[in-house]
Design a protein around this motif. Sequence first.
Motif, PDB file in Angstrom:
ATOM      1  N   GLU A  84       0.908  -1.188   0.153  1.00 43.40           N
ATOM      2  CA  GLU A  84      -0.108   0.019   0.217  1.00 43.40           C
ATOM      3  C   GLU A  84       0.797   1.341  -0.018  1.00 43.40           C
ATOM      4  N   GLU A  85       1.968   0.927   0.399  1.00 44.46           N
ATOM      5  CA  GLU A  85       2.912   2.391   0.540  1.00 44.46           C
ATOM      6  C   GLU A  85       3.560   2.742  -0.871  1.00 44.46           C
ATOM      7  N   ILE A  86       3.413   1.743  -1.842  1.00 48.75           N
ATOM      8  CA  ILE A  86       3.968   2.019  -2.983  1.00 48.75           C
ATOM      9  C   ILE A  86       3.157   3.007  -3.918  1.00 48.75           C
ATOM     10  N   ASP A  87       3.917   4.026  -4.410  1.00 55.93           N
ATOM     11  CA  ASP A  87       3.166   5.066  -5.100  1.00 55.93           C
ATOM     12  C   ASP A  87       3.078   5.023  -6.645  1.00 55.93           C
ATOM     13  N   ALA A  88       3.881   4.037  -7.194  1.00 57.49           N
ATOM     14  CA  ALA A  88       3.872   3.663  -8.554  1.00 57.49           C
ATOM     15  C   ALA A  88       4.401   2.374  -9.005  1.00 57.49           C
ATOM     16  N   VAL A  89       3.803   1.893  -9.929  1.00 58.05           N
ATOM     17  CA  VAL A  89       4.750   0.618 -10.506  1.00 58.05           C
ATOM     18  C   VAL A  89       5.156   0.919 -11.887  1.00 58.05           C
ATOM     19  N   ALA A  90       6.682   0.798 -12.005  1.00 59.73           N
ATOM     20  CA  ALA A  90       7.178   0.977 -13.006  1.00 59.73           C
ATOM     21  C   ALA A  90       7.678  -0.292 -13.785  1.00 59.73           C
ATOM     22  N   VAL A  91       7.730  -0.638 -15.350  1.00 59.82           N
ATOM     23  CA  VAL A  91       7.769  -1.705 -15.887  1.00 59.82           C
ATOM     24  C   VAL A  91       8.568  -1.482 -17.336  1.00 59.82           C
ATOM     25  N   THR A  92       9.469  -2.304 -17.478  1.00 61.51           N
ATOM     26  CA  THR A  92       9.968  -2.253 -18.962  1.00 61.51           C
ATOM     27  C   THR A  92       8.872  -2.803 -19.843  1.00 61.51           C
ATOM     28  N   TYR A  93       8.693  -2.039 -21.014  1.00 59.52           N
ATOM     29  CA  TYR A  93       7.604  -2.412 -21.932  1.00 59.52           C
ATOM     30  C   TYR A  93       8.361  -2.686 -23.204  1.00 59.52           C
ATOM     31  N   GLY A  94       9.635  -2.314 -23.281  1.00 59.70           N
ATOM     32  CA  GLY A  94      10.312  -2.452 -24.437  1.00 59.70           C
ATOM     33  C   GLY A  94      11.738  -1.711 -24.376  1.00 59.70           C
ATOM     34  N   ILE A 125      16.123   1.329 -22.387  1.00 60.43           N
ATOM     35  CA  ILE A 125      17.266   1.989 -22.735  1.00 60.43           C
ATOM     36  C   ILE A 125      17.363   3.426 -21.864  1.00 60.43           C
ATOM     37  N   ARG A 126      16.236   3.842 -21.749  1.00 65.33           N
ATOM     38  CA  ARG A 126      16.402   5.013 -21.007  1.00 65.33           C
ATOM     39  C   ARG A 126      16.346   4.953 -19.681  1.00 65.33           C
ATOM     40  N   GLY A 127      16.160   3.413 -19.044  1.00 66.75           N
ATOM     41  CA  GLY A 127      16.330   2.880 -17.895  1.00 66.75           C
ATOM     42  C   GLY A 127      17.845   2.967 -17.383  1.00 66.75           C
ATOM     43  N   HIS A 128      18.619   2.423 -18.519  1.00 67.44           N
ATOM     44  CA  HIS A 128      20.205   2.466 -18.551  1.00 67.44           C
ATOM     45  C   HIS A 128      20.823   3.717 -18.242  1.00 67.44           C
ATOM     46  N   LEU A 129      20.084   4.678 -18.949  1.00 64.28           N
ATOM     47  CA  LEU A 129      20.514   6.163 -18.807  1.00 64.28           C
ATOM     48  C   LEU A 129      20.215   6.784 -17.472  1.00 64.28           C
ATOM     49  N   ALA A 130      18.918   6.463 -17.003  1.00 61.56           N
ATOM     50  CA  ALA A 130      18.816   6.917 -15.432  1.00 61.56           C
ATOM     51  C   ALA A 130      19.594   6.249 -14.476  1.00 61.56           C
ATOM     52  N   ALA A 131      20.255   5.341 -14.747  1.00 59.03           N
ATOM     53  CA  ALA A 131      21.145   4.336 -13.835  1.00 59.03           C
ATOM     54  C   ALA A 131      21.928   5.337 -12.984  1.00 59.03           C
ATOM     55  N   ALA A 132      22.645   6.422 -13.649  1.00 57.52           N
ATOM     56  CA  ALA A 132      23.460   7.158 -13.074  1.00 57.52           C
ATOM     57  C   ALA A 132      23.033   8.207 -11.967  1.00 57.52           C
ATOM     58  N   TYR A 133      21.552   8.257 -12.102  1.00 60.14           N
ATOM     59  CA  TYR A 133      21.032   9.197 -11.067  1.00 60.14           C
ATOM     60  C   TYR A 133      20.928   8.415  -9.596  1.00 60.14           C
ATOM     61  N   LEU A 134      21.087   7.154  -9.557  1.00 56.25           N
ATOM     62  CA  LEU A 134      20.805   6.398  -8.498  1.00 56.25           C
ATOM     63  C   LEU A 134      22.377   6.543  -7.866  1.00 56.25           C
ATOM     64  N   ASP A 135      23.427   6.800  -8.607  1.00 61.89           N
ATOM     65  CA  ASP A 135      24.793   6.780  -8.132  1.00 61.89           C
ATOM     66  C   ASP A 135      24.931   8.296  -7.500  1.00 61.89           C
ATOM     67  N   SER A 136      24.378   9.252  -8.326  1.00 64.39           N
ATOM     68  CA  SER A 136      24.514  10.680  -7.911  1.00 64.39           C
ATOM     69  C   SER A 136      23.342  11.366  -7.607  1.00 64.39           C
ATOM     70  N   PRO A 137      22.819  11.491  -6.234  1.00 63.61           N
ATOM     71  CA  PRO A 137      21.602  12.020  -5.899  1.00 63.61           C
ATOM     72  C   PRO A 137      21.599  13.601  -6.406  1.00 63.61           C
ATOM     73  N   PRO A 344      12.101   3.120 -30.757  1.00 68.71           N
ATOM     74  CA  PRO A 344      12.865   3.939 -30.974  1.00 68.71           C
ATOM     75  C   PRO A 344      13.897   4.253 -29.488  1.00 68.71           C
ATOM     76  N   LEU A 345      15.215   4.536 -29.986  1.00 71.17           N
ATOM     77  CA  LEU A 345      16.085   4.626 -28.825  1.00 71.17           C
ATOM     78  C   LEU A 345      15.629   5.953 -28.046  1.00 71.17           C
ATOM     79  N   ALA A 346      15.674   5.863 -26.814  1.00 74.55           N
ATOM     80  CA  ALA A 346      15.500   7.036 -25.759  1.00 74.55           C
ATOM     81  C   ALA A 346      14.009   7.345 -25.728  1.00 74.55           C
ATOM     82  N   ALA A 347      13.172   6.578 -26.721  1.00 73.56           N
ATOM     83  CA  ALA A 347      11.639   7.240 -26.818  1.00 73.56           C
ATOM     84  C   ALA A 347      10.944   7.080 -25.547  1.00 73.56           C
TER      85      ALA A 347
END
Length: 360
Positions: A84-94, A125-137, A344-347
């Motif tokens: 119940e505390e989850i605010d959203a569910v994110a999933v890879t669709y492609g 692919i955008r997930g791979h790009l967003a991984a950097a945000y986890l390393d640097s708040p 498409p890449l990064a779409a």
Amino acid sequence: MYDPFAVTDRKKEEPIILGIESSCDETAAAVIKGRKILSDEIASSATVQAQFGGVVPEIASRAHTDEIASVVERAVKNAGISYEEIDAVAVTYGAGLLGALLVGVSFAKALAYALNKPLIAVNHIRGHLAAAYLDSPTLKPPFVTLLASGGHTAILHAKSETEFEILGATLDDAAGEAFDKVARVLGLRYPGGPNIERCAKEGKASVPMPKMLKGGGGYNFSYSGLKTAVINYCHTKEQKGEEYEKADVAASFQCAAVDVLVEKTVEAAKEKGVATVTAGGGVVANTYLRESLAAACKKAGLQLVLPQKRYCTDNAAMIAAEGLVQYRLRNFADMTLTAKASIPLAATLETVQSRRAKGE
């Protein structure tokens, strides 16, 4: 009635996002709060896939079906939260293996519907790009990012969290694909990337390789010629009955494949006038690449943000990280969401919100 917009708080500073990833042979789930990782669970079928020399889609799909419920359950439990505390569910669709993706998408849709929580469709692919945000708040665009994975190789200019300019991309094979194919030629087991790296540590980069992979100039890449050069070298030696050191071939290939990535990424950062470079994708777990990129950025006076190796390969924390970006924009999907093997890449997906704005 399912209405994700009715249960979201756009002002929430650190929403809790559950990420689900099933695009290939890893069944993964992770929970983040803001940019902090609360849990990260992965069940991989790589050991089974290695018996066949690569990923068998049917086997991957069955493994996802068997594992996804327990992986998500562990992620929620180890995060110390309730569903119940989850605010959203994110999933890879492609993009990825269609059958494998369908398992994750179907599970995420059912969970979001049951909880009446927003569903967020994430481009892998955008997930791979967003991984950097986890390393640097504190990381914020603009920056130049190197994407190097099994299916994509590109250099992108991140103008904002949602706007990417593709400066260059592979014109044929991706870097990770080339690593896998060369590993197969050398008789190394799947996955090729880490096994090439281990083999290369025992050798020297003494085998002649193509020096420049301009692939049409600019920031584009072409790995087909490099892969062919390795194949021809090995086959010629074998046909002549001559021995060769696999470790030397691996080391030579690794240098040729990686050096051009590093060189062009730094060149792009200088041209765009950014102060920061990031990188993502499975090939970025390669130690030689990480060390070379770090040295080149230091020499050029650039800040380098590299995700931990665990978050370069496929994982759900990076999917949750991109989910956070889309959550803040209220870019939600509906129950018509389906998996797509190629996008498409990064779409980003055309969201419910964008369709509503058009009056659809």
